[in-house]
Structures are given as C-alpha cells and as structure tokens.
Design an enzyme around this catalytic site. Sequence first.
Site, mmCIF file in Angstrom:
data_model
loop_
_atom_site.group_PDB
_atom_site.id
_atom_site.type_symbol
_atom_site.label_atom_id
_atom_site.label_comp_id
_atom_site.label_asym_id
_atom_site.label_seq_id
_atom_site.Cartn_x
_atom_site.Cartn_y
_atom_site.Cartn_z
ATOM 1 C CB CYS A 1 55.071 36.792 45.830
ATOM 2 S SG CYS A 1 54.484 36.888 44.142
ATOM 3 C CG ASN B 1 51.577 41.220 42.992
ATOM 4 O OD1 ASN B 1 52.762 41.049 43.248
ATOM 5 N ND2 ASN B 1 50.669 40.276 43.159
ATOM 6 C CG HIS C 1 52.970 39.429 48.230
ATOM 7 N ND1 HIS C 1 53.678 40.309 47.447
ATOM 8 C CD2 HIS C 1 52.283 38.629 47.371
ATOM 9 C CE1 HIS C 1 53.434 40.046 46.172
ATOM 10 N NE2 HIS C 1 52.588 39.038 46.098
HETATM 11 O O1 UT7 Z 1 51.381 37.800 43.962
HETATM 12 C C1 UT7 Z 1 51.262 36.450 43.690
HETATM 13 C C2 UT7 Z 1 50.020 35.891 44.200
HETATM 14 N N1 UT7 Z 1 48.929 36.302 43.361
HETATM 15 C C3 UT7 Z 1 47.766 36.695 43.893
HETATM 16 O O2 UT7 Z 1 47.644 36.770 45.067
HETATM 17 C C4 UT7 Z 1 46.605 36.961 42.977
HETATM 18 C C5 UT7 Z 1 45.331 36.460 43.602
HETATM 19 N N2 UT7 Z 1 44.195 36.600 42.744
HETATM 20 C C6 UT7 Z 1 43.621 37.798 42.449
HETATM 21 O O3 UT7 Z 1 44.104 38.824 42.852
HETATM 22 C C7 UT7 Z 1 42.326 37.783 41.682
HETATM 23 O O4 UT7 Z 1 41.937 36.452 41.443
HETATM 24 C C8 UT7 Z 1 42.372 38.546 40.331
HETATM 25 C C9 UT7 Z 1 42.496 40.033 40.595
HETATM 26 C C10 UT7 Z 1 43.544 38.078 39.485
HETATM 27 C C11 UT7 Z 1 41.069 38.323 39.593
HETATM 28 O O5 UT7 Z 1 39.980 38.758 40.388
HETATM 29 P P1 UT7 Z 1 38.743 37.795 40.679
HETATM 30 O O6 UT7 Z 1 37.811 38.551 41.521
HETATM 31 O O7 UT7 Z 1 39.255 36.503 41.241
HETATM 32 O O8 UT7 Z 1 38.123 37.610 39.235
HETATM 33 P P2 UT7 Z 1 37.782 36.258 38.432
HETATM 34 O O9 UT7 Z 1 38.987 35.781 37.721
HETATM 35 O O10 UT7 Z 1 37.038 35.303 39.322
HETATM 36 O O11 UT7 Z 1 36.741 36.825 37.377
HETATM 37 C C12 UT7 Z 1 35.458 37.319 37.769
HETATM 38 C C13 UT7 Z 1 34.764 37.866 36.525
HETATM 39 C C14 UT7 Z 1 34.747 36.898 35.368
HETATM 40 O O12 UT7 Z 1 33.581 37.172 34.615
HETATM 41 P P3 UT7 Z 1 32.266 36.264 34.782
HETATM 42 O O13 UT7 Z 1 32.686 34.878 34.417
HETATM 43 O O14 UT7 Z 1 31.866 36.380 36.211
HETATM 44 O O15 UT7 Z 1 31.299 36.898 33.823
HETATM 45 C C15 UT7 Z 1 35.949 37.270 34.547
HETATM 46 O O16 UT7 Z 1 35.830 36.920 33.196
HETATM 47 O O17 UT7 Z 1 35.495 39.015 36.065
HETATM 48 C C16 UT7 Z 1 35.961 38.768 34.716
HETATM 49 N N3 UT7 Z 1 37.305 39.332 34.640
HETATM 50 C C17 UT7 Z 1 37.536 40.609 34.341
HETATM 51 N N4 UT7 Z 1 36.699 41.617 34.017
HETATM 52 C C18 UT7 Z 1 37.253 42.818 33.759
HETATM 53 C C19 UT7 Z 1 38.485 38.734 34.893
HETATM 54 N N5 UT7 Z 1 39.487 39.600 34.749
HETATM 55 C C20 UT7 Z 1 38.934 40.769 34.403
HETATM 56 C C21 UT7 Z 1 39.447 42.047 34.129
HETATM 57 N N6 UT7 Z 1 38.577 43.037 33.828
HETATM 58 N N7 UT7 Z 1 40.780 42.314 34.170
#
Ligand code: UT7
Length: 320
Positions: free
Chosen positions: A121, A276, A246
């Site tokens: 990226c 993204n 980004h």
């Molecule tokens: O461009 C390259 C660089 N990449 C980035 O910068 C990406 C950086 N990371 C992110 O943008 C975020 O980490 C994500 C958007 C990918 C994920 O968001 P998050 O707030 O970090 O979610 P998480 O993975 O910590 O998950 C939180 C909760 C979990 O449930 P519990 O364990 O709290 O019950 C996940 O299972 O949300 C759940 N979850 C979802 N729920 C609905 C994870 N993905 C999803 C989803 N829809 N798509």
Amino acid sequence: MSIVLPSGPAGARILSLGDYRPTRVVGNDEIARRVDTNDQWIRERTGIIERRIAGDSESVADMATEAAAKALAGSGLAAADIDLVIAATCSAQDRLPGIGTVVAGRLGLDAPGAYDLNAACAGFCYALAAAADAIRTGNARHVLVIGAEKLSDITDWDDRATCIIFADGAGAAVVGPADSPGIGPVAWGSDGGRNDTITCLGTDPYLRMAGPAVFRWATTSLAAVGRRACELAGLGTRDLDALILHQANLRILDSLVRSLDVRDKVIARDIVDTGNTSAASIPMAMTRLKDRGEIASGDLALLLAFGGGLTYAGQVVRIP
Ligand code: UT7
C-alpha cells in the site's frame, strides 16, 4: 578516466494527476449477503459505505492505462516526453510483462525506462520518491508514476476480515523538473518483524491480514513517520494544507488527524465510496480532491502510506 554523471534540476514536482474508478459499485449489503457481516458494522469499523470492483476481464494494466492517459493528457506533454514509467502494484495477475511496460506500449510512449515496484500500500509514495530522485539526478526528465490494483482478484470473498475493505482502481501522476522542489524528501522504512501481518503467500491465491495488529501499528507508529516527512521538508504539520493518507480505514485516518494536529486542514476521505485500493489509494484520493476543487494548485499536502511488509513512506508535495 572517470565516469561522468548527468546533472539535474533543483527539484521535481507533480505536473498532473489522473484516476480511474471501475464502474461497478458494490455496497455493504451486497457483501453482507455473502459473509456474516452488516452495513452498520462495516460503516462503524471502516468508514466504507461502498467500493468499486473491476469487471472480470478488466486488468490492473487496463486500469493503470486509463489513469495514466488522464494524467498524461493533463500534463500537456507529448507521449514522447515521458522517459520513465514506474508502476506500483501488488496485485497484478501476470508476472510478465510488467504493468509499466504495458502502459508505455499502449500509450505509445517512446521507449521509456519502465519498471514495476511492489511496496504494497506504500507503493505510490515509494514510486514518487524514486521518480523525484531520477529527475533530480538527471536520469529522467518526465516520469509517469502509477498506483494500480485489482485487489478483488486476491481477496477471499468468504473472509469477512478482508473482503469488507479491499477494492479496485488506479491513480497516476506525471512528474517533471522544477526550479523549486514540489516533492519533499521521503521518510520511508519497513518493519520486517511484522511482515506476517499482511501476506499473499505461495499457492494461497488470497491476501491474508491480521487486521487488528496492522490497525494498532498504524495508530501508534505512523504519526511519527508523517512528522518526520514534514521535518525533512523543513515544515511542521501546521504548515500543511491537506493530509492524503493511504485510505485503509476511516478510524485510522481520524486517529492520524488528531495525532498530527491537522483537524482544520483538508482531509482526503476517499475510502467512504472507494474502499481500500492499496497503492492506488493516494493518487486516486489526490486526483479527486483536485478535480473537486477541494485543494488548489500550490497547496502543500502530506502523503502518508503504510501496508504489507510492513512498509511505510511519506512525503510532502505541492499539488499541481
Ligand atoms: O491497507 C493495508 C493496511 N491494512 C489496514 O490498515 C487494515 C487495518 N485494520 C482494520 O482496518 C481493522 O482491523 C478491520 C476493519 C480489518 C477489522 O476491524 P476491527 O475493529 O479491528 O475488528 P476485529 O477484527 O478486532 O473484530 C472485532 C469483532 C470480533 O468479534 P468479537 O470477538 O468481539 O465478538 C470479530 O469477530 O468484530 C467481529 N468481526 C466482524 N463482525 C462483523 C470481524 N470482522 C467482522 C465483520 N463483520 N466483517
């Protein structure tokens, strides 16, 4: 006998910009029909409402060519004036030929140097730095810099941790010589200890991401890179007119806006309806801000990117 080196101009600047957005719009509800997610979760956690996805037969090179053609037309230069093409991408399906050479051939450029660069990226910021240095050292006079991705090809559409954020598109800039520098020194680096956080490995066709780990890194480490890029250019963040980060996640963006103290500046928020697009996100966002008149010619913008590797890079530029 000693080797003679060419001499170049005092600096380089962006002369023109171009972007390409695929026509197909994919909203959050469409994604929620395939994986266990919903519109509210995606909006709140990423800021994305919809994204653009390329057609099945549309390639990275096709999108790169569209964006490059727009940038070339805007520069007022002839095709023969471009003597180097640098294409940043991490999602091209074909290993050979490189995207840069394909674009050069399709636009009828006159035998320019051409290469592809993969810094994930952060690729566009790396490519822009390489272009500015090539011009300053006299190795090139006009460089076509491209960021183009078809991430939909390497996205596992059954993996809700990734399929909610990634998208397709391309952006490009024509860079040329300048008496007064329009591209600041680059602050770049990588954190190889975290190179397992975003991968696309071996026979697995899909990109895998430890999203929360990348999120933590970006919200704790990236502001220092942005401040360093400003310092290298002899500026502070208060001197900026715009931040073009980004477009990874709107929450990362909001965190950086606070850390860099740029709340009152123009902030690119292209991710909302673009998603993204990795190396394409910064040139796409910059082109749109310019096209919409939200930033003006001569404005100072901090470009700041991070991604797989973890690679990161930032530089201050003057908007063309
Ligand atoms: O461009 C390259 C660089 N990449 C980035 O910068 C990406 C950086 N990371 C992110 O943008 C975020 O980490 C994500 C958007 C990918 C994920 O968001 P998050 O707030 O970090 O979610 P998480 O993975 O910590 O998950 C939180 C909760 C979990 O449930 P519990 O364990 O709290 O019950 C996940 O299972 O949300 C759940 N979850 C979802 N729920 C609905 C994870 N993905 C999803 C989803 N829809 N798509």
